[in-house]
Design a protein around this motif. Structure first.
Motif, PDB file in Angstrom:
ATOM      1  N   LEU A   7       0.825  -1.211   0.000  1.00 16.74           N
ATOM      2  CA  LEU A   7       0.000   0.000   0.000  1.00 16.74           C
ATOM      3  C   LEU A   7       0.860   1.263   0.000  1.00 16.74           C
ATOM      4  O   LEU A   7       0.414   2.329  -0.445  1.00 16.74           O
ATOM      5  N   LYS A   8       2.097   1.155   0.483  1.00 17.85           N
ATOM      6  CA  LYS A   8       2.965   2.336   0.532  1.00 17.85           C
ATOM      7  C   LYS A   8       3.229   2.914  -0.852  1.00 17.85           C
ATOM      8  O   LYS A   8       3.047   4.122  -1.076  1.00 17.85           O
ATOM      9  N   PRO A   9       3.680   2.134  -1.851  1.00 19.47           N
ATOM     10  CA  PRO A   9       3.887   2.718  -3.189  1.00 19.47           C
ATOM     11  C   PRO A   9       2.586   3.181  -3.835  1.00 19.47           C
ATOM     12  O   PRO A   9       2.578   4.166  -4.585  1.00 19.47           O
ATOM     13  N   PHE A  10       1.474   2.488  -3.537  1.00 17.22           N
ATOM     14  CA  PHE A  10       0.185   2.916  -4.081  1.00 17.22           C
ATOM     15  C   PHE A  10      -0.166   4.323  -3.578  1.00 17.22           C
ATOM     16  O   PHE A  10      -0.530   5.217  -4.354  1.00 17.22           O
ATOM     17  N   ALA A  69      -7.235   2.945   2.138  1.00 14.02           N
ATOM     18  CA  ALA A  69      -5.784   2.734   2.208  1.00 14.02           C
ATOM     19  C   ALA A  69      -5.136   3.770   3.123  1.00 14.02           C
ATOM     20  O   ALA A  69      -4.205   3.453   3.876  1.00 14.02           O
ATOM     21  N   GLN A  70      -5.637   5.003   3.092  1.00 15.27           N
ATOM     22  CA  GLN A  70      -5.091   6.043   3.964  1.00 15.27           C
ATOM     23  C   GLN A  70      -5.389   5.736   5.433  1.00 15.27           C
ATOM     24  O   GLN A  70      -4.554   5.985   6.313  1.00 15.27           O
ATOM     25  N   ARG A  71      -6.561   5.175   5.685  1.00  8.66           N
ATOM     26  CA  ARG A  71      -6.890   4.813   7.058  1.00  8.66           C
ATOM     27  C   ARG A  71      -6.004   3.661   7.557  1.00  8.66           C
ATOM     28  O   ARG A  71      -5.617   3.625   8.725  1.00  8.66           O
ATOM     29  N   ALA A  75      -3.515   3.825  10.727  1.00  8.68           N
ATOM     30  CA  ALA A  75      -3.565   2.821  11.796  1.00  8.68           C
ATOM     31  C   ALA A  75      -2.185   2.192  12.015  1.00  8.68           C
ATOM     32  O   ALA A  75      -1.764   1.971  13.156  1.00  8.68           O
ATOM     33  N   VAL A  76      -1.474   1.919  10.929  1.00 11.46           N
ATOM     34  CA  VAL A  76      -0.141   1.331  11.045  1.00 11.46           C
ATOM     35  C   VAL A  76       0.812   2.314  11.726  1.00 11.46           C
ATOM     36  O   VAL A  76       1.610   1.942  12.591  1.00 11.46           O
ATOM     37  N   LEU A  77       0.743   3.585  11.351  1.00 14.58           N
ATOM     38  CA  LEU A  77       1.597   4.601  11.980  1.00 14.58           C
ATOM     39  C   LEU A  77       1.296   4.727  13.474  1.00 14.58           C
ATOM     40  O   LEU A  77       2.211   4.851  14.289  1.00 14.58           O
ATOM     41  N   ARG A  82       2.824   3.510  19.044  1.00 15.52           N
ATOM     42  CA  ARG A  82       2.532   2.856  20.321  1.00 15.52           C
ATOM     43  C   ARG A  82       3.664   1.901  20.717  1.00 15.52           C
ATOM     44  O   ARG A  82       4.081   1.850  21.881  1.00 15.52           O
ATOM     45  N   ILE A  83       4.159   1.139  19.740  1.00 11.66           N
ATOM     46  CA  ILE A  83       5.255   0.208  19.995  1.00 11.66           C
ATOM     47  C   ILE A  83       6.513   0.971  20.403  1.00 11.66           C
ATOM     48  O   ILE A  83       7.213   0.589  21.343  1.00 11.66           O
ATOM     49  N   GLU A  84       6.796   2.059  19.687  1.00 11.37           N
ATOM     50  CA  GLU A  84       7.988   2.850  19.990  1.00 11.37           C
ATOM     51  C   GLU A  84       7.893   3.466  21.387  1.00 11.37           C
ATOM     52  O   GLU A  84       8.880   3.509  22.134  1.00 11.37           O
ATOM     53  N   ALA A  85       6.691   3.927  21.734  1.00 13.70           N
ATOM     54  CA  ALA A  85       6.504   4.492  23.073  1.00 13.70           C
ATOM     55  C   ALA A  85       6.701   3.423  24.141  1.00 13.70           C
ATOM     56  O   ALA A  85       7.301   3.672  25.190  1.00 13.70           O
TER      57      ALA A  85
END
Length: 314
Positions: A7-10, A69-71, A75-77, A82-85
């Motif tokens: 989805l990133k290149p799309f 796709a933007q949603r 959600a992934v970001l 959350r993981i980084e925190a």
């Protein structure tokens, strides 16, 4: 149906209008963008972009997927944040299980103050017990434990050595004398553990070396054994770190090689990777030199003097 990463290149092509600009945005080459777009189209079964002389535009189907796709991207970001925190969250509670006397000794040595100065957001709560607390069942997060550790599922680091000797009160020695060897223990009243600690190595050792001994007291904790020894009613096996610190006790035998075991800091593999538990675990390992007198009594004036006195009596 498809790899979410495609989805990133799309989304990049939809925003930039060309595969060259999309590749620059993503930090990859143009062929990678084109390949992953083709993979996404094969996965969904329909064309998503079409090439025009002025660049790339989304198909009607591609346009219909853009908002979803933007949603997904958002959600992934959010998940990554959350993981980084979590990776850097040095706050919360760490439950540490260890024998009760160890808590006082660590506090007196300044270890707990130094930990809290470094990690003010972490609250250390002690689960004090002379019995083993089950880490895998969640009864505690970290264990400071002496003895055998057959459970390979735990992560452990050696932080010291547990030594034991046989002690008597000064009054007892004056009135009834002292053993000169292990075989003499059967001629003296002994203080031991009750059935709740029957598997403790000190309890097993006394059963082995003095099977006919008379026990005048049994306790459910090491501190209970210590208090009974101070009363003068009999001899007791005790950690040298505790016995040597009591002016009214005399080490009459030991250290006993059969009772020597390593001290370890332990946790589960999963908890080892959590920031708050990892911080406490690593701190204990870093403090090995300062932990040695806490765990064994070595380095203290009383312990050193006791050892010299014992050597002179041998």
């Amino acid at each position: 149906m498809f790899d979410w990463d495609d989805l990133k290149p799309f989304l990049a092509v939809a925003r930039q209008g060309s595969t060259i600009a999309a590749a620059r945005l993503l930090g990859v080459d143009q062929s990678t963008v084109q390949r992953r777009l083709c993979a996404l189209e094969r996965g969904v079964g329909y064309p998503l972009v079409r090439r025009l002389p002025t660049g790339y535009r989304l198909t009607a189907f591609g346009e219909s997927l853009l908002a979803e796709a933007q949603r997904v991207e958002e959600a992934v970001l959010a998940l990554q944040q959350r993981i980084e925190a979590f990776r850097h969250d040095l706050s919360g509670v760490v439950r540490v299980t260890c024998p009760e006397p160890l808590v006082f000794r660590m506090a007196a040595a300044g270890l707990l103050d130094r930990f809290h100065e470094r990690y003010p957001g972490i609250d250390v709560q002690f689960v004090m017990s002379d019995k083993y607390v089950d880490l895998e069942r969640g009864e505690a997060d970290v264990a400071l434990r002496a003895g055998e550790t057959p459970d390979s599922a735990l992560v452990a680091r050696r932080i010291g050595v547990s030594q034991w000797g046989v002690y008597a009160s000064r009054r007892y020695v004056e009135l009834r004398g002292r053993p000169t060897c292990v075989a003499d223990l059967e001629r003296h009243p002994l203080i031991g553990f009750d059935d709740t600690l029957s598997l403790h190595r000190a309890a097993g050792w006394l059963r082995e070396v003095a099977p006919k001994a008379h026990f005048v007291a049994r306790n459910d904790s090491i501190l209970g054994v210590l208090r009974s020894a101070l009363s003068g009613i009999g001899l007791a096996a005790l950690p040298t770190a505790l016995g040597d610190d009591e002016h009214e006790l005399v080490r009459v035998l030991g250290p006993i090689p059969a009772l020597t075991r390593p001290w370890r800091v332990m946790t589960t593999r999963e908890l080892r990777r959590t920031p708050r538990v990892g911080a406490f675990f690593d701190f204990m390992v870093e403090e090995i030199e300062n932990l040695r007198p806490v765990l064994t009594g070595e380095g203290s004036a009383r312990g050193a003097a006791g050892g010299d006195a014992l050597s002179s009596r041998k």
